[in-house]
Scaffold this motif. Sequence first.
Motif, PDB file in Angstrom:
ATOM      1  N   SER A  45       0.838  -1.210   0.000  1.00  0.00           N
ATOM      2  CA  SER A  45       0.000   0.000   0.000  1.00  0.00           C
ATOM      3  C   SER A  45       0.866   1.250   0.000  1.00  0.00           C
ATOM      4  N   ASN A  46       0.350   2.289  -0.631  1.00  0.00           N
ATOM      5  CA  ASN A  46       1.052   3.571  -0.719  1.00  0.00           C
ATOM      6  C   ASN A  46       0.783   4.390   0.538  1.00  0.00           C
ATOM      7  N   ILE A  47       1.847   4.796   1.201  1.00  0.00           N
ATOM      8  CA  ILE A  47       1.719   5.567   2.434  1.00  0.00           C
ATOM      9  C   ILE A  47       2.706   6.724   2.427  1.00  0.00           C
ATOM     10  N   ARG A  48       2.521   7.607   3.372  1.00  0.00           N
ATOM     11  CA  ARG A  48       3.490   8.667   3.635  1.00  0.00           C
ATOM     12  C   ARG A  48       3.777   8.670   5.132  1.00  0.00           C
ATOM     13  N   VAL A  49       5.061   8.618   5.473  1.00  0.00           N
ATOM     14  CA  VAL A  49       5.473   8.710   6.870  1.00  0.00           C
ATOM     15  C   VAL A  49       6.091  10.089   7.073  1.00  0.00           C
ATOM     16  N   VAL A  50       5.460  10.890   7.919  1.00  0.00           N
ATOM     17  CA  VAL A  50       5.999  12.194   8.284  1.00  0.00           C
ATOM     18  C   VAL A  50       6.778  12.004   9.578  1.00  0.00           C
ATOM     19  N   GLY A  51       8.052  12.300   9.527  1.00  0.00           N
ATOM     20  CA  GLY A  51       8.854  12.079  10.718  1.00  0.00           C
ATOM     21  C   GLY A  51      10.302  12.435  10.506  1.00  0.00           C
ATOM     22  N   LEU A  52      11.151  11.845  11.323  1.00  0.00           N
ATOM     23  CA  LEU A  52      12.576  12.158  11.343  1.00  0.00           C
ATOM     24  C   LEU A  52      13.369  11.001  10.748  1.00  0.00           C
ATOM     25  N   LEU A  53      14.221  11.303   9.778  1.00  0.00           N
ATOM     26  CA  LEU A  53      15.116  10.309   9.210  1.00  0.00           C
ATOM     27  C   LEU A  53      16.432  10.361   9.990  1.00  0.00           C
ATOM     28  N   VAL A  54      16.764   9.273  10.663  1.00  0.00           N
ATOM     29  CA  VAL A  54      17.966   9.247  11.488  1.00  0.00           C
ATOM     30  C   VAL A  54      18.785   8.003  11.164  1.00  0.00           C
ATOM     31  N   LYS A  55      20.033   8.020  11.602  1.00  0.00           N
ATOM     32  CA  LYS A  55      20.922   6.869  11.439  1.00  0.00           C
ATOM     33  C   LYS A  55      20.884   6.028  12.707  1.00  0.00           C
ATOM     34  N   ASP A  56      20.551   4.758  12.533  1.00  0.00           N
ATOM     35  CA  ASP A  56      20.570   3.839  13.673  1.00  0.00           C
ATOM     36  C   ASP A  56      21.998   3.798  14.221  1.00  0.00           C
ATOM     37  N   PRO A  57      22.201   4.200  15.493  1.00  0.00           N
ATOM     38  CA  PRO A  57      23.567   4.273  16.029  1.00  0.00           C
ATOM     39  C   PRO A  57      24.248   2.913  16.144  1.00  0.00           C
ATOM     40  N   LEU A  58      23.474   1.826  16.092  1.00  0.00           N
ATOM     41  CA  LEU A  58      24.061   0.492  16.206  1.00  0.00           C
ATOM     42  C   LEU A  58      24.376  -0.107  14.837  1.00  0.00           C
ATOM     43  N   SER A  59      23.377  -0.070  13.940  1.00  0.00           N
ATOM     44  CA  SER A  59      23.570  -0.696  12.625  1.00  0.00           C
ATOM     45  C   SER A  59      24.112   0.263  11.581  1.00  0.00           C
ATOM     46  N   GLY A  60      23.900   1.572  11.792  1.00  0.00           N
ATOM     47  CA  GLY A  60      24.298   2.560  10.792  1.00  0.00           C
ATOM     48  C   GLY A  60      23.293   2.711   9.682  1.00  0.00           C
ATOM     49  N   ASN A  61      22.167   1.972   9.736  1.00  0.00           N
ATOM     50  CA  ASN A  61      21.148   2.051   8.698  1.00  0.00           C
ATOM     51  C   ASN A  61      20.243   3.269   8.891  1.00  0.00           C
ATOM     52  N   SER A  62      19.623   3.725   7.811  1.00  0.00           N
ATOM     53  CA  SER A  62      18.644   4.801   7.887  1.00  0.00           C
ATOM     54  C   SER A  62      17.340   4.248   8.443  1.00  0.00           C
ATOM     55  N   VAL A  63      16.748   4.940   9.423  1.00  0.00           N
ATOM     56  CA  VAL A  63      15.456   4.552   9.985  1.00  0.00           C
ATOM     57  C   VAL A  63      14.592   5.807  10.099  1.00  0.00           C
ATOM     58  N   LEU A  64      13.291   5.603  10.177  1.00  0.00           N
ATOM     59  CA  LEU A  64      12.342   6.707  10.312  1.00  0.00           C
ATOM     60  C   LEU A  64      11.648   6.634  11.668  1.00  0.00           C
ATOM     61  N   LEU A  65      11.612   7.770  12.366  1.00  0.00           N
ATOM     62  CA  LEU A  65      10.839   7.898  13.599  1.00  0.00           C
ATOM     63  C   LEU A  65       9.549   8.615  13.225  1.00  0.00           C
ATOM     64  N   ALA A  66       8.437   7.894  13.243  1.00  0.00           N
ATOM     65  CA  ALA A  66       7.187   8.388  12.662  1.00  0.00           C
ATOM     66  C   ALA A  66       6.426   9.305  13.605  1.00  0.00           C
ATOM     67  N   ARG A  67       6.024  10.437  13.066  1.00  0.00           N
ATOM     68  CA  ARG A  67       5.111  11.340  13.758  1.00  0.00           C
ATOM     69  C   ARG A  67       3.694  11.147  13.236  1.00  0.00           C
ATOM     70  N   HIS A  68       3.546  11.056  11.893  1.00  0.00           N
ATOM     71  CA  HIS A  68       2.265  10.773  11.252  1.00  0.00           C
ATOM     72  C   HIS A  68       2.468   9.657  10.234  1.00  0.00           C
ATOM     73  N   VAL A  69       1.444   8.832  10.051  1.00  0.00           N
ATOM     74  CA  VAL A  69       1.425   7.851   8.971  1.00  0.00           C
ATOM     75  C   VAL A  69       0.129   8.071   8.204  1.00  0.00           C
ATOM     76  N   ASP A  70       0.250   8.410   6.913  1.00  0.00           N
ATOM     77  CA  ASP A  70      -0.904   8.754   6.091  1.00  0.00           C
ATOM     78  C   ASP A  70      -1.133   7.712   5.003  1.00  0.00           C
ATOM     79  N   GLN A  71      -2.399   7.376   4.763  1.00  0.00           N
ATOM     80  CA  GLN A  71      -2.767   6.535   3.628  1.00  0.00           C
ATOM     81  C   GLN A  71      -2.800   7.401   2.380  1.00  0.00           C
ATOM     82  N   LEU A  72      -2.204   6.931   1.285  1.00  0.00           N
ATOM     83  CA  LEU A  72      -2.154   7.727   0.060  1.00  0.00           C
ATOM     84  C   LEU A  72      -3.015   7.164  -1.061  1.00  0.00           C
ATOM     85  N   ASN A  73      -3.729   6.091  -0.842  1.00  0.00           N
ATOM     86  CA  ASN A  73      -4.647   5.618  -1.895  1.00  0.00           C
ATOM     87  C   ASN A  73      -5.755   4.779  -1.279  1.00  0.00           C
TER      88      ASN A  73
END
Length: 468
Positions: free
Chosen positions: A440-468
């Motif tokens: 499903s198509n969604i939009r996550v409004v939030g903060l894109l941060v680097k996981d301090p353990l894995s170094g991967n990009s993760v999102l901390l979600a403030r809003h999650v919106d349905q887009l269709n």
Amino acid sequence: MSHQNYGIRSLIAFVSVPLAAMLVAGCSGSNTASTTTTTTNAVTGNAFVIGTDAPVAGVISFTTQIQSVNAIDSSGNSVSLVSGTPTVDFARYNGLQTLLDLNAVPVGTYNSVQITLGTTTIGYLNTQAGAAPTVQTEPATLSTSTIKVTLPTPLIVSQTGPVGLRVDFDLYKSIQVDSTGQITGNVTPTFNVTAVAPSDSGGHIDDFDAAVVSVNASGQSFVIQGPHGRQFTVQVNGQTEFDNSESLSDLTTSSIVEVSGTIATADSTITADEVAILSQDGFHAGGQVTYVQPPSGTATSFDLYVRDLLPTTTGLSLGQIATVNLTGNEKYFIYWMHNPLTQFLFNSKALLPGQHVSIGGPASGATNAQAVTAKRVVLRNWGFNGTVVAGSMNSGNDTFQMNINGFAGLLVPGPVTVYLGTATDFRDGLTSMTSLTAGSNIRVVGLLVKDPLSGNSVLLARHVDQLN
């Protein structure tokens, strides 16, 4: 005109809708101009303007000059809702809303809105493996410059309470592409317009950057001047939260702030629920990080696609990619996150392409767009569009994964893990993580941060919106 002749403020929100609303956007092209009627003795209220967007794939900017926005009553009388001819980037906000204008308008019942657009430019990101991305622009050809939209519910401006409009601009349906998905430059402007109240989600100001003009400590308020030159009074109270352990007493006429809040019903000031000082030195630029050097370890510089700029008289310009040099003395913090651990989530080792950040410092550090210096770097919320990865929902950890698309997908490798919290809200038909379905198509409004353990990009979600 006496104070008694002024009614309540009406509000206008300029936003790009989620994909679901895009599919049902009620609008029609019209080249017939309504008669503008000015009544000097009319009882009036005021209108404020708010903005957001949902960018089409690859598009990083959609900049257009707003020639006019008029509300029209059943007799064909038209009143202006926007002063001047502001230039607006409809791709600047994704899932967030900003204040654009606030004006006096006659009280009455308005059944439609007519929007006239001027010169328009499309910008898109050009990426090459192993190289810093660049921005390409091209002029847009509008199928019509004047769009008239019938309101599903009339806008009723009275003296008993504030009202407003939410004007959603649909980038996805407006920008035309060819059979290979390439942008053609042709645009069919598509809007969805609804009446709202300031207490509605469509009336909230999520993200407003402005320069401080004056501070009234005893009155618990300060005056700001926005990017279009208008001044607004901001009221703070016991519920207002200041970021970075700062307060009203830290504001000066050299401060540039980000404000979130609502329009007050009594006097049409902004009641702030959040304030962040983006700069204490009279210069601020904000936008998307497009490249970090080196890619891992402690960053010595990063490239910034400039979406916001105050003042506009430095060596930087809107729509360009500037290089920010880092000395190690910069101060890092995260907007709307009041936790001493934020320094571990965002610092010179945690910069990522795709992050929405602001930089602040003296204007003397921004004379050369290829060698910008700053004192503050602030991580901010932004909307990331994408699709839900099948089988990724983990209710025990309150996480799921998504593949980011659009121009941000060119910067952020997927899939990305999304972390939910107690403050995360689900919107536009979603009620919880259990509402999500694979693909499903969604939009996550939030903060894109680097996981301090894995170094991967993760999102901390403030809003999650349905887009269709």
